[in-house]
Scaffold this motif. Structure first.
Motif, PDB file in Angstrom:
ATOM      1  N   ILE A  87       0.833  -1.198   0.000  1.00 32.96           N
ATOM      2  CA  ILE A  87       0.000   0.000   0.000  1.00 32.96           C
ATOM      3  C   ILE A  87       0.872   1.256   0.000  1.00 32.96           C
ATOM      4  O   ILE A  87       0.625   2.218  -0.746  1.00 32.96           O
ATOM      5  N   ILE A  88       1.923   1.255   0.823  1.00 32.82           N
ATOM      6  CA  ILE A  88       2.819   2.408   0.897  1.00 32.82           C
ATOM      7  C   ILE A  88       3.545   2.616  -0.426  1.00 32.82           C
ATOM      8  O   ILE A  88       3.598   3.734  -0.969  1.00 32.82           O
ATOM      9  N   GLN A  89       4.117   1.521  -0.981  1.00 27.94           N
ATOM     10  CA  GLN A  89       4.890   1.639  -2.221  1.00 27.94           C
ATOM     11  C   GLN A  89       4.005   2.054  -3.393  1.00 27.94           C
ATOM     12  O   GLN A  89       4.334   2.984  -4.141  1.00 27.94           O
ATOM     13  N   ALA A  90       2.884   1.376  -3.560  1.00 29.60           N
ATOM     14  CA  ALA A  90       2.006   1.679  -4.693  1.00 29.60           C
ATOM     15  C   ALA A  90       1.355   3.047  -4.528  1.00 29.60           C
ATOM     16  O   ALA A  90       1.251   3.815  -5.495  1.00 29.60           O
ATOM     17  N   GLY A  91       0.926   3.386  -3.309  1.00 25.03           N
ATOM     18  CA  GLY A  91       0.297   4.686  -3.081  1.00 25.03           C
ATOM     19  C   GLY A  91       1.250   5.845  -3.314  1.00 25.03           C
ATOM     20  O   GLY A  91       0.898   6.839  -3.961  1.00 25.03           O
ATOM     21  N   ALA A  92       2.481   5.727  -2.814  1.00 28.33           N
ATOM     22  CA  ALA A  92       3.473   6.780  -3.029  1.00 28.33           C
ATOM     23  C   ALA A  92       3.826   6.908  -4.503  1.00 28.33           C
ATOM     24  O   ALA A  92       4.003   8.021  -5.018  1.00 28.33           O
ATOM     25  N   LEU A 147      21.392   1.616  -1.991  1.00 26.68           N
ATOM     26  CA  LEU A 147      19.950   1.803  -1.865  1.00 26.68           C
ATOM     27  C   LEU A 147      19.176   0.490  -1.804  1.00 26.68           C
ATOM     28  O   LEU A 147      17.954   0.492  -1.987  1.00 26.68           O
ATOM     29  N   LYS A 148      19.846  -0.621  -1.574  1.00 24.64           N
ATOM     30  CA  LYS A 148      19.113  -1.874  -1.394  1.00 24.64           C
ATOM     31  C   LYS A 148      18.364  -1.839  -0.069  1.00 24.64           C
ATOM     32  O   LYS A 148      18.785  -1.197   0.891  1.00 24.64           O
ATOM     33  N   ASN A 149      17.242  -2.573  -0.030  1.00 20.87           N
ATOM     34  CA  ASN A 149      16.362  -2.567   1.138  1.00 20.87           C
ATOM     35  C   ASN A 149      15.915  -1.139   1.469  1.00 20.87           C
ATOM     36  O   ASN A 149      15.940  -0.701   2.620  1.00 20.87           O
ATOM     37  N   ASN A 150      15.521  -0.421   0.423  1.00 19.57           N
ATOM     38  CA  ASN A 150      15.139   0.975   0.570  1.00 19.57           C
ATOM     39  C   ASN A 150      13.853   1.204  -0.215  1.00 19.57           C
ATOM     40  O   ASN A 150      13.845   1.132  -1.442  1.00 19.57           O
ATOM     41  N   ILE A 151      12.762   1.476   0.474  1.00 21.38           N
ATOM     42  CA  ILE A 151      11.471   1.663  -0.181  1.00 21.38           C
ATOM     43  C   ILE A 151      11.447   2.907  -1.072  1.00 21.38           C
ATOM     44  O   ILE A 151      10.927   2.850  -2.194  1.00 21.38           O
ATOM     45  N   PRO A 152      11.992   4.072  -0.650  1.00 22.24           N
ATOM     46  CA  PRO A 152      12.029   5.223  -1.568  1.00 22.24           C
ATOM     47  C   PRO A 152      12.751   4.930  -2.880  1.00 22.24           C
ATOM     48  O   PRO A 152      12.343   5.435  -3.932  1.00 22.24           O
ATOM     49  N   ALA A 153      13.816   4.123  -2.828  1.00 21.83           N
ATOM     50  CA  ALA A 153      14.513   3.764  -4.065  1.00 21.83           C
ATOM     51  C   ALA A 153      13.610   2.939  -4.972  1.00 21.83           C
ATOM     52  O   ALA A 153      13.606   3.112  -6.197  1.00 21.83           O
ATOM     53  N   LEU A 154      12.836   2.046  -4.376  1.00 22.81           N
ATOM     54  CA  LEU A 154      11.906   1.233  -5.164  1.00 22.81           C
ATOM     55  C   LEU A 154      10.821   2.108  -5.795  1.00 22.81           C
ATOM     56  O   LEU A 154      10.429   1.901  -6.947  1.00 22.81           O
ATOM     57  N   ILE A 155      10.369   3.108  -5.054  1.00 25.26           N
ATOM     58  CA  ILE A 155       9.372   4.044  -5.591  1.00 25.26           C
ATOM     59  C   ILE A 155       9.952   4.833  -6.761  1.00 25.26           C
ATOM     60  O   ILE A 155       9.269   5.082  -7.768  1.00 25.26           O
ATOM     61  N   MET A 156      11.236   5.221  -6.651  1.00 22.15           N
ATOM     62  CA  MET A 156      11.889   5.940  -7.748  1.00 22.15           C
ATOM     63  C   MET A 156      11.948   5.083  -9.014  1.00 22.15           C
ATOM     64  O   MET A 156      11.742   5.576 -10.123  1.00 22.15           O
ATOM     65  N   ILE A 157      12.231   3.806  -8.849  1.00 21.80           N
ATOM     66  CA  ILE A 157      12.311   2.908 -10.003  1.00 21.80           C
ATOM     67  C   ILE A 157      10.947   2.762 -10.656  1.00 21.80           C
ATOM     68  O   ILE A 157      10.807   2.836 -11.890  1.00 21.80           O
TER      69      ILE A 157
END
Length: 289
Positions: A87-92, A147-157
């Motif tokens: 929810i956090i990743q997709a919503g952001a 940036l591994k294990n980093n949710i903001p990095a995943l959102i950037m991708i």
């Protein structure tokens, strides 16, 4: 007048008449609907059965509904944590893409400058690049930056890969917005940012709703990037958590089926709720382009 009414009734009756071609089309659509719905229906029914019933009577209804499968999947398999992460990743991702794509679309659709066409071509080409072809450089950059294990990095991708599609859809829609509204706002002393915020954004809600649904689905269902860049169990999204659930508790098929239903339920409900806006936004953008 009476003659026209009779002719209109005849024409409406002819339109409602079932022809062999129309009947065949309905049959094919019904068969296709059954084919696509059958796996999900089987999963839902199996999620309410015991393991013995799933194998002994796979196509029958459960004798006793096993709601405990959902409780076990939600708590015992840590699906609640995975669900919140998704929810956090997709919503952001949806919020970032809605802001950045609408800003870029406003500039590309309302201002004439030398690089305008080049930028549109650039974003179009960005849609043609398969993500699998850039996994190595993206992996190298993520590792080099720590940036591994980093949710903001995943959102950037997610944002980077979904941005071209979002910009093209919103730009196509904005080009059809009447420029007189913008000119009236300029005469009233509004700045370009105020025009973007108070005029263009409200007018492009259908297009933004469309890209938001697609971007949410892409981020929610993505398993490749979390598999590469997320190793911490507490940060994994629900799609990746489902794989872990399958590996750790693969023999307990009741909770496994319940976990699959939980994973599919959110995007399915969202799409059903906003189906008209998605289709309307795409159709309006295509016509206005």
């Amino acid at each position: 007048m009476a003659r026209r009414k009779k002719e209109s009734k005849k024409s409406s009756g002819m339109k409602k008449k079932m022809t062999p071609g129309r009947g065949l089309m309905y049959v094919l659509l019904l068969v296709a609907a059954i084919i696509f719905a059958a796996p999900m229906l089987f999963t839902v029914v199996s999620s309410l059965k015991t393991k013995v019933e799933i194998f002994s009577e796979p196509f029958s209804l459960p004798d006793v509904i096993q709601w405990g499968n959902y409780v076990e999947a939600w708590t015992g398999a840590n699906m609640s944590v995975y669900f919140l992460n998704s929810i956090i990743q997709a919503g952001a991702t949806v919020i970032v893409l809605a802001i950045t794509s609408s800003m870029a679309a406003y500039v590309l659709s309302r201002f004439d400058f030398k690089c305008n066409k080049f930028l549109m071509l650039f974003f179009t080409l960005g849609m043609m690049v398969p993500m699998h072809t850039v996994l190595v450089p993206v992996s190298y950059m993520i590792s080099a930056l720590g940036l591994k294990n980093n949710i903001p990095a995943l959102i950037m991708i997610y944002t980077a890969f979904n941005l071209p599609f979002s910009i093209i859809v919103v730009t196509s829609f904005m080009k059809g917005v009447n420029k007189s509204l913008e000119e009236a706002a300029l005469l009233d002393g509004a700045s370009y940012f105020q025009i973007y915020k108070n005029v263009m954004l409200p007018m492009t809600v259908p297009a933004i709703s469309t890209i938001s649904i697609f971007n949410f689905l892409n981020a929610w269902n993505n398993i490749l990037f979390p598999l590469l860049f997320i190793n911490d169990k507490e940060l994994k999204p629900i799609a990746l958590g489902l794989l872990n659930f399958n590996g750790e508790r693969g023999s307990d098929y009741g909770p496994l089926m319940a976990a699959i239903v939980i994973t599919v339920a959110v995007p399915l409900i969202l799409y059903l709720l906003f189906q008209e806006k998605v289709e309307g936004g795409l159709a309006a953008g295509a016509v206005k382009e």
